[in-house]
Structures are given as structure tokens and as C-alpha cells.
Scaffold this motif. Structure first.
Motif, PDB file in Angstrom:
ATOM      1  N   PHE A  36      38.334  77.056  16.584  1.00 25.16           N
ATOM      2  CA  PHE A  36      37.033  76.465  16.899  1.00 25.16           C
ATOM      3  C   PHE A  36      35.984  77.563  16.817  1.00 25.16           C
ATOM      4  N   CYS A  37      34.775  77.186  16.475  1.00 24.27           N
ATOM      5  CA  CYS A  37      33.729  78.203  16.490  1.00 24.27           C
ATOM      6  C   CYS A  37      32.426  77.618  17.019  1.00 24.27           C
ATOM      7  N   LEU A  38      31.639  78.506  17.598  1.00 20.82           N
ATOM      8  CA  LEU A  38      30.329  78.110  18.125  1.00 20.82           C
ATOM      9  C   LEU A  38      29.266  78.855  17.323  1.00 20.82           C
ATOM     10  N   PRO A  39      28.471  78.152  16.524  1.00 17.45           N
ATOM     11  CA  PRO A  39      27.422  78.825  15.753  1.00 17.45           C
ATOM     12  C   PRO A  39      26.272  79.194  16.694  1.00 17.45           C
ATOM     13  N   CYS A  40      26.138  80.482  16.978  1.00 17.41           N
ATOM     14  CA  CYS A  40      25.203  80.902  18.034  1.00 17.41           C
ATOM     15  C   CYS A  40      23.741  80.898  17.596  1.00 17.41           C
ATOM     16  N   PHE A  41      23.496  80.770  16.284  1.00 18.30           N
ATOM     17  CA  PHE A  41      22.086  80.713  15.866  1.00 18.30           C
ATOM     18  C   PHE A  41      21.425  79.457  16.424  1.00 18.30           C
ATOM     19  N   LYS A  42      22.239  78.478  16.797  1.00 21.45           N
ATOM     20  CA  LYS A  42      21.672  77.269  17.407  1.00 21.45           C
ATOM     21  C   LYS A  42      21.167  77.525  18.832  1.00 21.45           C
ATOM     22  N   LEU A  43      21.613  78.653  19.403  1.00 22.82           N
ATOM     23  CA  LEU A  43      21.186  78.975  20.769  1.00 22.82           C
ATOM     24  C   LEU A  43      20.111  80.056  20.779  1.00 22.82           C
ATOM     25  N   ALA A  44      19.919  80.673  19.612  1.00 23.38           N
ATOM     26  CA  ALA A  44      19.055  81.859  19.546  1.00 23.38           C
ATOM     27  C   ALA A  44      17.636  81.573  20.021  1.00 23.38           C
ATOM     28  N   LYS A  45      17.137  80.397  19.666  1.00 17.65           N
ATOM     29  CA  LYS A  45      15.763  80.068  20.026  1.00 17.65           C
ATOM     30  C   LYS A  45      15.569  79.991  21.541  1.00 17.65           C
ATOM     31  N   THR A  46      16.456  79.257  22.216  1.00 13.42           N
ATOM     32  CA  THR A  46      16.294  79.096  23.668  1.00 13.42           C
ATOM     33  C   THR A  46      16.632  80.381  24.409  1.00 13.42           C
ATOM     34  N   LEU A  47      17.644  81.113  23.932  1.00 12.27           N
ATOM     35  CA  LEU A  47      18.047  82.318  24.663  1.00 12.27           C
ATOM     36  C   LEU A  47      17.239  83.541  24.232  1.00 12.27           C
ATOM     37  N   ARG A  48      16.504  83.405  23.150  1.00 15.52           N
ATOM     38  CA  ARG A  48      15.662  84.488  22.635  1.00 15.52           C
ATOM     39  C   ARG A  48      16.434  85.783  22.449  1.00 15.52           C
ATOM     40  N   LYS A  49      17.574  85.640  21.822  1.00 10.06           N
ATOM     41  CA  LYS A  49      18.380  86.828  21.506  1.00 10.06           C
ATOM     42  C   LYS A  49      18.952  86.581  20.120  1.00 10.06           C
ATOM     43  N   PRO A  50      19.285  87.653  19.409  1.00 11.17           N
ATOM     44  CA  PRO A  50      19.885  87.424  18.092  1.00 11.17           C
ATOM     45  C   PRO A  50      21.267  86.761  18.232  1.00 11.17           C
ATOM     46  N   PRO A  51      21.630  85.896  17.285  1.00  7.95           N
ATOM     47  CA  PRO A  51      22.896  85.161  17.368  1.00  7.95           C
ATOM     48  C   PRO A  51      24.108  86.068  17.634  1.00  7.95           C
ATOM     49  N   GLN A  52      24.148  87.204  16.965  1.00 10.34           N
ATOM     50  CA  GLN A  52      25.333  88.055  17.135  1.00 10.34           C
ATOM     51  C   GLN A  52      25.434  88.575  18.571  1.00 10.34           C
ATOM     52  N   ALA A  53      24.285  88.898  19.165  1.00  8.85           N
ATOM     53  CA  ALA A  53      24.299  89.381  20.554  1.00  8.85           C
ATOM     54  C   ALA A  53      24.778  88.275  21.491  1.00  8.85           C
ATOM     55  N   ILE A  54      24.362  87.039  21.197  1.00  4.26           N
ATOM     56  CA  ILE A  54      24.807  85.904  22.027  1.00  4.26           C
ATOM     57  C   ILE A  54      26.314  85.729  21.891  1.00  4.26           C
ATOM     58  N   ALA A  55      26.782  85.755  20.642  1.00  4.43           N
ATOM     59  CA  ALA A  55      28.215  85.572  20.397  1.00  4.43           C
ATOM     60  C   ALA A  55      29.016  86.624  21.156  1.00  4.43           C
ATOM     61  N   GLU A  56      28.508  87.863  21.128  1.00  4.92           N
ATOM     62  CA  GLU A  56      29.247  88.932  21.807  1.00  4.92           C
ATOM     63  C   GLU A  56      29.287  88.724  23.317  1.00  4.92           C
ATOM     64  N   SER A  57      28.133  88.312  23.877  1.00  2.00           N
ATOM     65  CA  SER A  57      28.145  88.165  25.336  1.00  2.00           C
ATOM     66  C   SER A  57      29.000  86.949  25.751  1.00  2.00           C
ATOM     67  N   LEU A  58      28.975  85.872  24.956  1.00  2.00           N
ATOM     68  CA  LEU A  58      29.808  84.709  25.295  1.00  2.00           C
ATOM     69  C   LEU A  58      31.284  85.070  25.177  1.00  2.00           C
ATOM     70  N   CYS A  59      31.588  85.874  24.180  1.00  3.21           N
ATOM     71  CA  CYS A  59      32.964  86.274  23.964  1.00  3.21           C
ATOM     72  C   CYS A  59      33.487  87.001  25.203  1.00  3.21           C
ATOM     73  N   GLY A  60      32.609  87.795  25.805  1.00  4.15           N
ATOM     74  CA  GLY A  60      32.987  88.523  27.001  1.00  4.15           C
ATOM     75  C   GLY A  60      33.331  87.608  28.172  1.00  4.15           C
ATOM     76  N   GLN A  61      32.800  86.367  28.134  1.00  3.05           N
ATOM     77  CA  GLN A  61      33.066  85.423  29.245  1.00  3.05           C
ATOM     78  C   GLN A  61      34.453  84.803  29.160  1.00  3.05           C
ATOM     79  N   ILE A  62      34.991  84.795  27.941  1.00  5.19           N
ATOM     80  CA  ILE A  62      36.223  84.026  27.750  1.00  5.19           C
ATOM     81  C   ILE A  62      37.453  84.918  27.895  1.00  5.19           C
ATOM     82  N   ALA A  63      38.239  84.629  28.869  1.00  4.74           N
ATOM     83  CA  ALA A  63      39.467  85.395  29.052  1.00  4.74           C
ATOM     84  C   ALA A  63      40.614  84.635  28.392  1.00  4.74           C
TER      85      ALA A  63
END
Ligand code: ARG
Length: 563
Positions: A36-63
Motif C-alpha cells: 500500500f502507498c500513501l501519496p503525500c503530495f496530496k497532504l503537502a498543501k494542508t501540512l505545508r511541507k514537502p511531500p518527501q518530508a511528510i512521508a519521512e515523518s509519517l514513516c517514523g510513526q509506523i512501527a
């Protein structure tokens, strides 16, 4: 377990629900990237961060856990990989131990949904135009019930109007020229009803007589009442045969005439609130402020209307059932009627008017161009359509499987299933062009195809004993995981179907499950594999059966063990 939901629940994004994240989760184009994948560019606008940075921080949440193997942030995508074999094992366990409860829930506990559906007209044909309301309503009724709601099925019979005066006149004059004792009751009643109109053109006195009889019905004259009740009973006797076939039931048959004595107080309230105004002798509610034509409630001759009865009915239903939602499964041709109805109730000050919903649907026509127009005299009786499907199904089954026992019963379930499936196949607002060949195509996306797949599963399941404790994780194939993923979505799909009032979500899921099962069946050997693998595949077969059976049952379609 729905794998998407499982992953979505592990991801925290400010301001987004797990359900919204679930919607964004996709299957990666290349399986090497993950499951499964989550395309983070869809969140970039609301979170105001680049997609890759979002992907990295979300990845850190998942154990990682038993089900989730790993995750990775790659070019703005959060890629998640599952321990597929463990995930499949868990899911099998969940489905098979829940059995018939799989997909059920109690999210609706304590809530009541009234559903107004089928709502046929007395002494009129039960035609193909009633197919959608009947099966959509029936499906919604079962879907809500399976989610723990208290459901109230209402057949708001069309049993009021001057036509009943005409019918009595016709019966008295020409009743003995037709056979009203048997199965063609409605057809024969229609014949003398048509005759009334022909004769009344030559002899207008007939209309006066009809008015007199109608008044007698309203005044509870014993003879008029007796004839009227008989018309009602005979119509319902015929309709019940169809309801039985379609597995559709009602808790109330309170139709329009039930509200005869409940309209006066409604009109009084409307008058007191200054909503009812005179217009050319009639009484209306002016809705021009809402860009709608006026809602006519009392005719110049004092007669009430369809809308007047619906206002009284809505109030009665609220008082009687205290519903949380009241759904009206009625064709889109009545859009304006319901918009007016809901607006008038809102203006009357009922805050529950917001809980009324028109569940609109499109038209059904036959492929050969026959329309369902009663006006043109072309009436396609629903019973004829169903019977023709049963007959054709019998022909196909007799040819494909001449040795099958109880062919008639199987053909009945397949024929009826084909009709129901076709009516619930697409978003309800779409018009339907009904084709016998298409709905009975055993290889297409049809009821028979899904029923056939169920029978195939049943035959596979019967070939070896299932011993769940022997299921192992080894040698899992893609087709197994694909099937399991679909089976895991069933509970969520049932909820989505209820929320959107769209039974076709379930039709679509059972179709996909059938396709995935057939693919699995061709690609994966079952018998003769190592014990643990064979057991897993037998388990998947049983789990598929469970979802197909429960899903079809929600639609009103029965399964057959052999076909
Ligand atoms: N009997 C009506 C018809 O055939 C449908 C009634 C729908 N229900 C309602 N409460 N208006 O068009």
C-alpha cells in the motif's frame, strides 16, 4: 481486518480522520514498492511541507508489528509492506470465527431508520418501474438492520383517489365480463378500468356516478368500503408473490388512505402558522422564496393531495417511530415533490425535517425499446420479467448441467438473482436498460456469475476437511493475498453502502470477490499441496463463500450449493 483501515489507523495526520487517510491509500503500481502507498503530495498543501518530508515523518510513526513488515519514504510516497502471510492468516481467523456475523456491527444501535419503498398503487400493475424502489429499499432495509439499526419498512400504498370511484362503477357494470378470481386479477381489472374511460367519453353520467362512489368510500359506506378493501387485498395478494421472490418485507402497509383523518390537524397548523394561503380557490404553501413552485395542499373542491398525505405521513412516522432518518426510495421524477415536502415541514418548524431524505433512482426500460409507460398502454409487468428470467435460466442450466438435481429451484434463485443484481449494479441514479441476455450471462458481471462462483467454492470446500489450526504462512501467492484483501474490506463496504445509501457498493464487492476467487482458483493448486498451504487455501475458499453469501443476502439474492 481491512488492511487499509489497519494502516490508516496507525497514521496520524492533523485534521484528518483515519477514514480520510484510508481513502488516500493506494495499491502501488509496482509491487516491489510495497503493498500500500500513501501519496503525500496530496497532504503537502494542508501540512505545508514537502511531500518527501511528510512521508519521512509519517514513516517514523509506523512501527513494524505482526501485520506490518516495514515502511519506507520514497519520492514523496509512504510505502508500506505487509507481512502478507500473517495478515492473511489473521483475516481467515477473523472471518471464519465470525461466520454469519462477519460484516455485521452494532454502530446503529439505538437508532431508527424508516424506509418507504415499493409503495405500489392499488388495482394498478406492479410494473418494471417498481423494480428499483422495491429491491433498493429491500437492500437498504437489510443493510441497516445488519448494522444494528432498528429498521421500519413502509409500503406507502397508493390507495386513495377518485380512480377508486371509477373502478367501483366499472366493476358494477362490467365486472362479470372478466375473470377476477385468479392470477390475472390486475390485468383484468385494468381492462374494465380502460373501458370505463372509453364509455365515459360517450356517457359523462358515468363520471358523476364515479364521484358518488368515491364519496361513499370517504364516508365509510359499508358497500363501498367492502369493495375497496377487496381491491386492496387482491392487489396485495398478487404483490406478495413478487415480494416473496425478491425476499422483500414490510413492517407497515399504511398507505395514503390511512392519513384521511390525519390531515385536518396538519392543515390547521399550517393555517395557524400563516403558511397556508388561498390561490384561485385552492390552498397552497408559497415556496417562491425557495425557487420552487407552490405546494398545492387543498384543491378548489376541497380534496386533499398526494403532498397533503405525505406531510401527515411524515409527522405520523416521527410520532410513531421517532426515527433518526426517514428515507423515501422513490424515482427521481418526484424530486420536486420531495423538495417541496421537506421544505414545508421545515417551515412548519419541525427540526427533524433535516432527517428526511429522498433516495432517488433512475428509470428502467427494456432493451427492445418497450418502455414502462402506463399512459401509452405499454405495461411491462415485473412478474413477467422475473418469470422470463427464471425460464431462461432453466434453459441455460439444463444445457450446462443436465444432471443437476432440483433444476427448477436453482433456476428460480438464478433468475431472480439476475434481476435483482441488474437493478443494484450501478449507482442508483443511473438509468437502466434491461437486457435478458446480459443479466443472464454466466461469464459477465452478473448475479449468475457470482452465484456460480459460490457454487464452485462450495464444491472445492467439500473436497477435503478443513482444519484451521493447520493453516501455515508458507508459499503465499499474490492471488491469495489479493483475494484476502478484498474479503477484508467487506465490513467497511457494508458501512459505506449504508452511509451513501448505495447497495451497489456491495454488488461491486461480491463481483470483485468472485473474479478474485476465480483467478485464485486457476493460479493456485489446492488439493495435493503441502498440508498447511492446502488448509490455507481451503480456508480462503470458505472465507470467500462467507462473504459472497452474506453480501448476496444483503442484496436479497440467495445462493445455491450446486449449479
Ligand atoms: N405510490 C407512489 C408512486 O407509485 C409512490 C409513493 C412513494 N412514497 C411516498 N411517501 N410518497 O409513484
Amino acid at each position: 481486518m481491512d488492511y487499509r483501515t489497519y494502516i490508516a489507523e496507525k497514521i496520524n495526520v492533523e485534521g484528518m480522520s483515519a477514514g480520510e487517510i484510508r481513502e488516500l491509500l493506494m495499491t502501488p503500481p509496482d509491487p516491489k514498492m510495497g503493498d500500500f502507498c500513501l501519496p503525500c503530495f496530496k497532504l503537502a498543501k494542508t501540512l505545508r511541507k514537502p511531500p518527501q518530508a511528510i512521508a519521512e515523518s509519517l514513516c517514523g510513526q509506523i512501527a513494524a508489528d505482526r501485520v506490518i513488515a516495514s515502511c519506507e519514504a520514497v519520492s514523496g510516497y509512504l510505502n508500506v509492506r505487509l507481512n502478507k502471510a500473517e495478515a492473511v492468516k489473521d483475516l481467515l481467523n477473523e472471518i471464519l470465527s465470525a461466520g454469519d456475523d462477519y460484516g455485521k456491527s452494532d454502530i446503529g444501535k439505538g437508532k431508527t431508520v424508516c424506509i418507504d419503498y415499493s409503495s405500489i398503487n392499488i388495482a394498478k400493475p406492479f410494473h418494471i418501474g417498481h423494480l428499483s424502489t422495491t429491491v433498493l429499499g429491500g437492500a437498504l432495509y437489510r443493510i441497516f438492520k445488519s448494522l444494528g439499526y432498528r429498521t421500519v419498512g413502509i409500503n406507502h400504498l397508493g390507495d386513495y383517489g377518485t380512480q377508486f370511484g371509477k373502478l367501483i362503477v366499472a366493476l358494477k357494470r362490467w365486472g362479470d365480463t372478466v375473470d377476477l378470481s385468479g392470477k390475472d386479477f390486475i390485468r383484468n381489472i385494468q381492462k374494465i378500468y380502460v373501458r370505463f374511460h372509453q364509455e365515459a367519453e360517450k356517457d359523462p353520467a358515468l363520471e358523476d356516478e364515479a364521484r358518488m362512489w368515491f364519496k361513499k368510500i370517504e364516508d365509510h359506506d359499508p358497500e363501498a368500503t367492502k369493495i375497496f378493501e377487496w381491491l386492496k387485498a387482491e392487489t396485495l395478494k398478487e404483490a406478495d408473490k413478487i415480494y416473496e421472490l425478491l425476499d422483500v418485507h414490510f413492517d407497515s402497509y399504511n398507505g395514503e388512505s390511512f392519513y384521511n383523518d390525519k390531515m385536518a390537524p396538519v392543515l390547521k397548523t399550517l393555517e395557524e402558522k400563516g403558511l397556508l394561503v388561498e390561490s384561485q380557490g385552492a390552498k397552497i404553501v408559497d415556496l417562491s422564496a425557495y425557487d420552487m413552485p407552490p405546494c398545492l395542499l387543498v384543491k378548489a373542491d376541497g380534496a386533499s393531495l398526494y403532498a397533503t398525505r405525505d406531510i401527515a405521513a411524515a409527522i405520523y412516522r416521527k410520532q410513531t417511530y421517532d426515527f433518526d432518518k426517514c428515507l423515501y426510495v422513490v424515482a427521481y421524477q418526484q424530486n420536486l415533490h420531495f423538495k417541496q415536502l421537506f421544505k414545508v415541514l421545515e417551515l412548519m418548524g419541525y427540526d427533524w425535517a433535516k432527517d428526511l431524505e429522498h433516495i432517488a433512482f433512475g428509470m428502467v426500460s427494456l432493451e427492445d425499446g418497450q418502455s414502462m409507460s402506463t399512459r401509452k398502454g405499454v405495461v411491462v409487468y415485473l412478474e413477467d420479467v422475473i418469470n422470463k428470467c427464471i425460464e431462461k435460466a432453466l434453459g441455460i442450466i439444463a444445457e450446462k448441467n443436465p444432471d443437476l438435481e432440483n433444476k427448477e429451484e436453482v433456476a428460480k434463485q438464478v433468475g431472480v438473482g439476475a434481476v435483482i443484481f441488474s437493478a443494484l449494479q450501478s449507482s442508483r441514479i443511473k438509468d437502466i436498460v434491461f437486457s435478458y441476455d446480459r443479466v443472464l450471462n454466466f461469464d459477465g458481471e452478473t448475479g449468475p456469475y457470482v452465484q456460480y462462483t459460490y457454487a464452485r467454492c462450495n464444491s472445492v470446500a467439500g473436497r477435503a476437511a478443513f482444519e484451521p489450526e493447520k493453516v501455515t504462512a508458507e508459499e503465499l501467492k499474490e492471488e491469495e493475498f489479493a483475494l484476502a484483501s478484498l474479503l477484508g474490506t467487506f465490513p467497511q463496504i457494508v458501512q459505506d453502502a449504508a452511509e451513501r445509501r448505495e447497495p451497489f457498493y456491495i454488488t461491486r464487492l461480491v463481483t470483485e470477490v468472485a473474479k478474485a476467487y476465480n483467478k485464485f482458483y486457476y493460479e493456485c493448486r489446492i488439493l495435493g499441496e503441502a498440508e498447511g498451504v492446502m488448509q490455507r487455501r481451503l480456508g480462503l475458499t470458505r472465507a470467500a463463500m462467507q462473504v459472497l453469501r452474506s453480501g448476496l443476502a444483503l442484496l436479497g439474492i440467495r445462493t445455491v450449493d450446486k449449479m
